[in-house]
Design an enzyme around this catalytic site. Structure first.
Site, mmCIF file in Angstrom:
data_model
loop_
_atom_site.group_PDB
_atom_site.id
_atom_site.type_symbol
_atom_site.label_atom_id
_atom_site.label_comp_id
_atom_site.label_asym_id
_atom_site.label_seq_id
_atom_site.Cartn_x
_atom_site.Cartn_y
_atom_site.Cartn_z
ATOM 1 N N LEU A 11 -0.251 -63.399 96.424
ATOM 2 C CA LEU A 11 -0.865 -63.858 97.680
ATOM 3 C C LEU A 11 -0.336 -63.074 98.875
ATOM 4 O O LEU A 11 -0.056 -63.641 99.929
ATOM 5 C CB LEU A 11 -0.633 -65.363 97.849
ATOM 6 C CG LEU A 11 -1.154 -66.212 96.676
ATOM 7 C CD1 LEU A 11 -0.769 -67.681 96.865
ATOM 8 C CD2 LEU A 11 -2.673 -66.084 96.529
ATOM 9 N N GLY A 15 -4.392 -60.455 98.643
ATOM 10 C CA GLY A 15 -4.643 -61.607 97.765
ATOM 11 C C GLY A 15 -5.034 -62.837 98.561
ATOM 12 O O GLY A 15 -5.987 -63.553 98.205
ATOM 13 N N VAL A 73 -1.611 -58.045 92.383
ATOM 14 C CA VAL A 73 -0.181 -57.686 92.450
ATOM 15 C C VAL A 73 -0.084 -56.163 92.520
ATOM 16 O O VAL A 73 -1.052 -55.469 92.181
ATOM 17 C CB VAL A 73 0.594 -58.238 91.227
ATOM 18 C CG1 VAL A 73 0.476 -59.752 91.154
ATOM 19 C CG2 VAL A 73 0.099 -57.610 89.919
ATOM 20 N N SER A 127 -12.257 -51.983 97.313
ATOM 21 C CA SER A 127 -11.977 -51.152 98.479
ATOM 22 C C SER A 127 -12.340 -51.885 99.758
ATOM 23 O O SER A 127 -13.243 -52.712 99.785
ATOM 24 C CB SER A 127 -12.759 -49.836 98.412
ATOM 25 O OG SER A 127 -12.466 -49.063 99.565
ATOM 26 N N GLY A 129 -9.520 -52.539 102.145
ATOM 27 C CA GLY A 129 -8.284 -53.012 102.771
ATOM 28 C C GLY A 129 -8.287 -54.516 102.946
ATOM 29 O O GLY A 129 -9.115 -55.231 102.364
ATOM 30 N N LYS A 180 -12.915 -46.251 91.232
ATOM 31 C CA LYS A 180 -12.121 -46.544 92.444
ATOM 32 C C LYS A 180 -11.146 -45.402 92.735
ATOM 33 O O LYS A 180 -10.929 -45.027 93.898
ATOM 34 C CB LYS A 180 -11.357 -47.867 92.285
ATOM 35 C CG LYS A 180 -10.388 -48.162 93.438
ATOM 36 C CD LYS A 180 -11.119 -48.370 94.747
ATOM 37 C CE LYS A 180 -10.392 -48.303 96.048
ATOM 38 N NZ LYS A 180 -9.019 -48.339 96.266
ATOM 39 N N HIS A 183 -13.055 -42.740 94.324
ATOM 40 C CA HIS A 183 -13.289 -43.156 95.717
ATOM 41 C C HIS A 183 -12.107 -42.723 96.574
ATOM 42 O O HIS A 183 -12.266 -42.153 97.660
ATOM 43 C CB HIS A 183 -13.482 -44.681 95.778
ATOM 44 C CG HIS A 183 -13.396 -45.267 97.165
ATOM 45 N ND1 HIS A 183 -12.186 -45.456 97.825
ATOM 46 C CD2 HIS A 183 -14.347 -45.692 98.024
ATOM 47 C CE1 HIS A 183 -12.405 -45.960 99.018
ATOM 48 N NE2 HIS A 183 -13.713 -46.116 99.170
ATOM 49 N N ASN A 184 -10.906 -42.966 96.079
ATOM 50 C CA ASN A 184 -9.724 -42.618 96.863
ATOM 51 C C ASN A 184 -9.535 -41.109 96.957
ATOM 52 O O ASN A 184 -9.085 -40.596 97.981
ATOM 53 C CB ASN A 184 -8.475 -43.293 96.278
ATOM 54 C CG ASN A 184 -8.401 -44.758 96.676
ATOM 55 O OD1 ASN A 184 -9.430 -45.403 96.864
ATOM 56 N ND2 ASN A 184 -7.207 -45.291 96.792
ATOM 57 N N GLU A 187 -11.818 -40.180 99.561
ATOM 58 C CA GLU A 187 -11.223 -40.680 100.817
ATOM 59 C C GLU A 187 -10.180 -39.686 101.354
ATOM 60 O O GLU A 187 -10.186 -39.339 102.541
ATOM 61 C CB GLU A 187 -10.578 -42.046 100.538
ATOM 62 C CG GLU A 187 -9.757 -42.642 101.659
ATOM 63 C CD GLU A 187 -9.028 -43.918 101.205
ATOM 64 O OE1 GLU A 187 -9.696 -44.843 100.707
ATOM 65 O OE2 GLU A 187 -7.793 -43.986 101.334
ATOM 66 N N ARG A 285 -1.299 -33.077 102.016
ATOM 67 C CA ARG A 285 -0.308 -34.141 102.304
ATOM 68 C C ARG A 285 1.083 -33.681 101.890
ATOM 69 O O ARG A 285 2.077 -33.977 102.559
ATOM 70 C CB ARG A 285 -0.690 -35.441 101.593
ATOM 71 C CG ARG A 285 -1.918 -36.077 102.218
ATOM 72 C CD ARG A 285 -2.034 -37.558 101.911
ATOM 73 N NE ARG A 285 -3.335 -38.053 102.336
ATOM 74 C CZ ARG A 285 -3.699 -39.313 102.334
ATOM 75 N NH1 ARG A 285 -2.876 -40.246 101.902
ATOM 76 N NH2 ARG A 285 -4.893 -39.673 102.740
ATOM 77 N N HIS A 449 -7.455 -12.505 73.554
ATOM 78 C CA HIS A 449 -8.102 -13.820 73.495
ATOM 79 C C HIS A 449 -9.586 -13.722 73.168
ATOM 80 O O HIS A 449 -10.213 -14.728 72.870
ATOM 81 C CB HIS A 449 -7.894 -14.554 74.825
ATOM 82 C CG HIS A 449 -6.456 -14.883 75.095
ATOM 83 N ND1 HIS A 449 -5.743 -15.787 74.343
ATOM 84 C CD2 HIS A 449 -5.576 -14.401 76.008
ATOM 85 C CE1 HIS A 449 -4.496 -15.871 74.786
ATOM 86 N NE2 HIS A 449 -4.372 -15.024 75.796
HETATM 87 C C1 6PG Z 1 -9.234 -48.774 99.861
HETATM 88 C C2 6PG Z 1 -8.096 -47.829 100.129
HETATM 89 C C3 6PG Z 1 -6.821 -48.425 99.656
HETATM 90 C C4 6PG Z 1 -5.591 -47.804 100.293
HETATM 91 C C5 6PG Z 1 -5.284 -46.467 99.769
HETATM 92 C C6 6PG Z 1 -4.366 -45.691 100.672
HETATM 93 O O1 6PG Z 1 -10.129 -48.336 99.178
HETATM 94 O O2 6PG Z 1 -9.208 -49.899 100.351
HETATM 95 O O3 6PG Z 1 -8.295 -46.624 99.457
HETATM 96 O O4 6PG Z 1 -6.850 -48.390 98.266
HETATM 97 O O5 6PG Z 1 -5.711 -47.799 101.664
HETATM 98 O O6 6PG Z 1 -4.652 -46.687 98.526
HETATM 99 O O7 6PG Z 1 -3.842 -44.698 99.903
HETATM 100 P P1 6PG Z 1 -2.641 -43.804 100.368
HETATM 101 O O8 6PG Z 1 -1.542 -44.721 100.818
HETATM 102 O O9 6PG Z 1 -2.290 -43.037 99.137
HETATM 103 O O10 6PG Z 1 -3.168 -42.955 101.478
#
Ligand code: 6PG
Length: 467
Positions: A11, A15, A73, A127, A129, A180, A183-184, A187, A285, A449
């Site tokens: 939670l 959560g 979790v 996704s 947040g 997912k 997706h990241n 992102e 990064r 090769h």
């Molecule tokens: C989402 C975000 C979420 C998170 C990332 C941040 O879809 O809600 O992608 O999963 O904000 O994990 O990732 P970093 O901390 O690696 O930038």
């Protein structure tokens, strides 16, 4: 005590907000968190819709059969520990859902371990947040038959885009967490492009955060519009309350990462798919993390930074066009990776459904995703998004602007690896005869090769010239 629809374990902010969202949508939620009082406090807030359990056994006892326990979790060992604690308390037919950012191969392992006990383990990528969890996340569900039983509740709590719930049953096993993860990866790449646009404005054009704000607001309202561009505009609009300076100027230039972007880049390589900009964003990064070393290197080596002497308005306009085209390239890379993984794993992934689910609730939601959904509606079996006529028209119309931005960045010493790799991807993808004949020649020369020939079948070796 019984009659509860779902158990929520974990939670924290995500959560707790998910529990609130479930309760708002009519679910009765049994709550558990190892932190003392967390469940009691949330249970009191939810009233008759929430039941605070003091132990997992009590939580499982409160649920109607077949039982559904949702884990929110941290990814990793906490998920394994929760499963180990829950399995003795559950019965065949019950389901455990992992809503965290778990590595999809971990999910596959957990599916097998739970199946041996008759319990279905589901990996749901969520996704959006904490705000998304409260108001409507985008949900990428992975799993078997239990997904159908559970989906009405999750469709109800999901974000809505054009009247459609941002929920899709992606496929079995780790498919939801795989999507997912991609997706990241996307992102990371989109955030890197935005950051490079910022850097070009800051470095080559010498613009202040305040100067940039209207540009980003314009993009947010335009075809480039999406949640991440809106976030960038909000970052630029925020001043440090103490100094009154733009806060972005005071933030350390070192980007954190929890690992999902790296997993995505690794996975594209595991499946043998070119997704250079997803990998480039992770490298970027890592480069940012070398902050003290970069500062020293700049002092020791100097920097070729120069101010742009051309038409500034024209470069800014080009930058907006390049951002949209590069976004299209990044999505083409990510969707190609999902298509390859789906084929290799035998997952029935509907890429159009993925695009539709990403139109709302998630971090990468954008206007472009509406166009991508339309592309897959025209042809669900597209080899690559760049082959869709509308997507290609969007990229081709911005080709010249994109090259001008890449050249401006290179010639002014502004590192823009994502803009450049996204462009190189598009160029390589449409190069009928690529450089690899030279690689094959070298491989055969030093390692025997072998190589294929364009003028006859079979594998061949050559007797290479001595010098
Ligand atoms: C989402 C975000 C979420 C998170 C990332 C941040 O879809 O809600 O992608 O999963 O904000 O994990 O990732 P970093 O901390 O690696 O930038």
């Amino acid at each position: 005590m019984s009659g509860y629809d779902i158990g929520l374990v974990g939670l924290g902010t995500m959560g707790a907000n998910l529990a609130r969202n479930l309760a708002d949508n009519g679910a009765r939620v049994a709550l558990y968190d190892p932190a003392p009082d967390a469940a009691a406090r949330l249970g009191a807030e939810l009233g008759a819709k929430g039941y605070a359990a003091k132990a997992l056994a009590e939580l499982c006892g409160a649920l109607d059969a077949p039982r559904t326990v949702f884990l929110m979790v941290p990814a990793g060992s906490a998920v394994d520990q929760s499963i180990a604690d829950l399995l003795p308390l559950l019965s065949p037919g019950d389901a455990i859902i992992d809503g965290g950012n778990s590595l999809y191969t971990d999910t596959e392992r957990r599916v097998a371990a739970c199946a041996a006990r008759g319990v279905e383990f589901l990996g749901f990528g969520l996704s959006g947040g904490s705000e998304g969890a409260r108001r409507g996340p985008s949900i990428m569900a992975g799993g078997g038959a239990a997904v159908d039983r559970i989906s009405p509740l999750f469709r109800a709590i999901a974000a809505k885009a054009e009247g459609e719930a941002c929920f899709a049953h992606i496929g079995p096993g780790g498919a939801g967490h795989f999507v997912k993860m991609l997706h990241n990866g996307i992102e990371y790449a989109l955030m890197q492009l935005i950051a490079e646009a910022y850097q070009i404005m800051h470095g080559a054009l010498g613009m202040s955060a305040r100067d940039m704000l209207p540009v980003f607001r314009g993009w947010a309202a335009g075809e480039q519009g999406g949640f991440l561009v809106e976030c960038a505009a909000r970052v630029l609009a925020t001043d440090d309350p103490e100094s009154g300076r733009p806060l972005v100027d005071l933030i350390e230039d070192r980007a954190g990462q929890k690992g999902t972007g790296k997993w995505a880049a690794n996975a594209t390589l595991d499946f043998g798919v070119a997704a250079p900009t997803l990998a480039e964003a992770v490298h970027a990064r890592c480069m940012s993390a070398l902050r003290p070393e970069r500062i020293e290197a700049q002092q020791a080596l100097g920097h070729p930074a120069a101010r742009y002497a051309g038409d500034r308005g024209a470069l800014l306009a080009d930058l907006g066009e390049a951002l949209l085209a590069a976004n299209a390239s990044v999505h083409a890379q990510g969707f190609a990776a999902m298509a390859a993984a789906a084929t290799e794993k035998g997952w029935p992934v509907d890429l159009g459904a993925v695009a539709r689910v990403w139109r709302g609730g998630c971090i990468i939601r954008s206007r472009l995703l509406g166009k991508i959904a339309a592309a897959y509606a025209r042809d669900a079996r597209l080899a690559n998004l760049l082959r869709d006529p509308d997507m290609w028209a969007l990229v081709a119309a911005r080709d010249a602007a994109w090259r001008r931005v890449a050249v401006a960045a290179i010639s002014h010493g502004t590192p823009a690896p994502a803009f450049q790799s996204a462009l190189a991807y598009v160029d390589a993808y449409r190069t009928g005869r690529l450089w690899a004949n030279m690689i094959e020649g070298q491989r055969d020369l030093f390692g025997a090769h072998g190589f294929g020939r364009i003028d006859r079948p079979g594998r061949h070796h050559a007797d290479w010239a001595a010098s």
